[in-house]
Motif scaffolding. Structure first.
Motif, short mmCIF file in Angstrom:
data_model
loop_
_atom_site.label_atom_id
_atom_site.label_comp_id
_atom_site.label_asym_id
_atom_site.label_seq_id
_atom_site.Cartn_x
_atom_site.Cartn_y
_atom_site.Cartn_z
N ILE A 128 -26.68 -7.03 55.20
CA ILE A 128 -27.28 -5.76 54.80
C ILE A 128 -27.74 -5.00 56.04
CG2 ILE A 128 -29.24 -4.68 53.63
CD1 ILE A 128 -28.95 -6.92 51.50
N TYR A 129 -28.47 -5.68 56.92
CA TYR A 129 -28.94 -5.02 58.14
C TYR A 129 -27.79 -4.54 59.01
CZ TYR A 129 -33.91 -5.80 57.47
OH TYR A 129 -35.19 -5.74 57.01
N HIS A 130 -26.71 -5.31 59.07
CA HIS A 130 -25.53 -4.88 59.82
C HIS A 130 -25.01 -3.55 59.27
CE1 HIS A 130 -21.57 -4.86 61.68
NE2 HIS A 130 -21.06 -4.72 60.47
N HIS A 131 -24.88 -3.46 57.96
CA HIS A 131 -24.38 -2.23 57.34
C HIS A 131 -25.37 -1.07 57.52
CE1 HIS A 131 -20.78 -3.95 55.65
NE2 HIS A 131 -21.48 -4.90 55.02
N LEU A 132 -26.64 -1.35 57.39
CA LEU A 132 -27.64 -0.30 57.58
C LEU A 132 -27.61 0.23 59.01
CD1 LEU A 132 -30.64 -1.84 55.58
CD2 LEU A 132 -29.09 -0.02 54.84
N ARG A 133 -27.44 -0.66 59.99
CA ARG A 133 -27.34 -0.22 61.40
C ARG A 133 -26.11 0.66 61.60
NH1 ARG A 133 -29.24 -5.40 62.45
NH2 ARG A 133 -27.14 -6.21 62.77
N GLN A 134 -24.99 0.28 60.98
CA GLN A 134 -23.77 1.08 61.11
C GLN A 134 -23.97 2.48 60.53
OE1 GLN A 134 -20.81 0.24 62.64
NE2 GLN A 134 -21.95 -1.52 63.37
N LEU A 135 -24.62 2.56 59.38
CA LEU A 135 -24.88 3.85 58.74
C LEU A 135 -25.86 4.68 59.56
CD1 LEU A 135 -25.04 2.61 55.06
CD2 LEU A 135 -23.31 4.17 56.02
N ALA A 136 -26.86 4.03 60.13
CA ALA A 136 -27.85 4.74 60.95
C ALA A 136 -27.23 5.24 62.26
CB ALA A 136 -29.04 3.84 61.23
N ALA A 137 -26.31 4.47 62.82
CA ALA A 137 -25.70 4.83 64.10
C ALA A 137 -24.94 6.15 64.03
CB ALA A 137 -24.77 3.72 64.57
N VAL A 138 -24.42 6.50 62.87
CA VAL A 138 -23.65 7.74 62.73
C VAL A 138 -24.42 8.82 61.96
CG1 VAL A 138 -21.40 6.63 62.98
CG2 VAL A 138 -22.42 6.86 60.71
N GLY A 139 -25.69 8.55 61.65
CA GLY A 139 -26.54 9.58 61.07
C GLY A 139 -26.63 9.62 59.57
N TRP A 140 -26.00 8.69 58.86
CA TRP A 140 -26.11 8.70 57.40
C TRP A 140 -27.45 8.14 56.94
CZ3 TRP A 140 -23.19 12.03 55.39
CH2 TRP A 140 -21.85 12.19 55.75
N LEU A 141 -28.12 7.39 57.79
CA LEU A 141 -29.44 6.82 57.46
C LEU A 141 -30.38 6.96 58.64
CD1 LEU A 141 -28.83 3.32 55.79
CD2 LEU A 141 -29.61 5.42 54.69
N HIS A 142 -31.67 6.91 58.34
CA HIS A 142 -32.67 6.70 59.38
C HIS A 142 -33.80 5.86 58.80
CE1 HIS A 142 -34.68 10.52 57.84
NE2 HIS A 142 -35.63 9.64 57.78
N THR A 143 -34.57 5.27 59.69
CA THR A 143 -35.70 4.47 59.21
C THR A 143 -36.89 5.39 59.01
OG1 THR A 143 -36.30 3.93 61.47
CG2 THR A 143 -34.95 2.32 60.30
N ALA A 144 -37.58 5.17 57.92
CA ALA A 144 -38.72 6.02 57.57
C ALA A 144 -40.03 5.26 57.81
CB ALA A 144 -38.60 6.47 56.12
N GLY A 145 -39.99 4.23 58.63
CA GLY A 145 -41.19 3.46 58.91
C GLY A 145 -41.39 2.34 57.90
N ARG A 146 -42.07 1.30 58.34
CA ARG A 146 -42.38 0.15 57.50
C ARG A 146 -41.15 -0.44 56.80
NH1 ARG A 146 -48.29 1.06 54.85
NH2 ARG A 146 -49.33 1.56 56.80
N GLY A 147 -40.04 -0.46 57.51
CA GLY A 147 -38.83 -1.08 56.96
C GLY A 147 -38.17 -0.31 55.84
N ARG A 148 -38.49 0.97 55.74
CA ARG A 148 -37.90 1.81 54.70
C ARG A 148 -36.74 2.61 55.30
NH1 ARG A 148 -40.37 2.83 50.13
NH2 ARG A 148 -39.83 5.03 50.12
#
Length: 168
Positions: A128-148
């Motif tokens: 899950i974290y691998h996929h979340l990092r991939q999505l964040a790397a291209v701007g589809w996600l960002h962290t909103a603090g406290r692991g959100r």
């Protein structure tokens, strides 16, 4: 629109303003099945872009009751002349069914890794974290603090446009 037509439109708007009524900015919206195309043809005809362009827009309310409005407008030249290789990673990140499940869950209100681990078919927490990092790397996600995790405001409608454009 020539000068006389513009002056007439301005006078109509002024009359509406003085009467306290609302008015719609820009030329009247053409009616019919392809009203947006007609509007864009008119808009691009007023510019120095003989090849037209595209407009993406949306006003959405997510299941979480969050509301977003967004639009982006590009001339054909802007898109054709852009470096498409930079776009490949962004599109590739959406090519994974697991990443799409995660994005859907996040837009539906599941925002932490623990909540996302409850989604069927997304794998282990490490995956899950691998996929979340991939999505964040291209701007589809960002962290909103406290692991959100969140889809950034400026990407919500863009994501829905990308998904809608892939439909048959």
């Amino acid at each position: 629109m020539n000068l006389e037509e513009r002056m007439n439109a301005l006078e109509r708007r002024l009359e509406l303003l003085e009467s306290g009524q609302a008015w719609e900015a820009g030329p009247p919206v053409p009616q019919g099945e392809r009203w947006a195309v007609g509007r864009l043809q008119t808009e691009f005809a007023d510019e120095d872009e003989p090849n037209g362009g595209v407009l993406f827009a949306g006003s959405v309310r997510l299941p979480t009751d969050e509301q977003y409005g967004w639009q982006a407008r590009f001339t054909t030249g802007d898109i054709i002349e852009d470096d498409w290789s930079e776009t490949a990673d962004c599109l590739a990140a959406l090519g994974s069914p697991v990443r799409l499940r995660l994005l859907r869950a996040i837009m539906g209100g599941r925002r932490t890794a623990a909540e996302l681990a409850e989604v069927d078919g997304v794998g282990t927490s490490g995956q899950i974290y691998h996929h979340l990092r991939q999505l964040a790397a291209v701007g589809w996600l960002h962290t909103a603090g406290r692991g959100r995790f969140e889809v950034p405001e400026g990407r919500v409608v863009a994501l829905l446009v990308a998904l809608a454009s892939a439909r048959r």
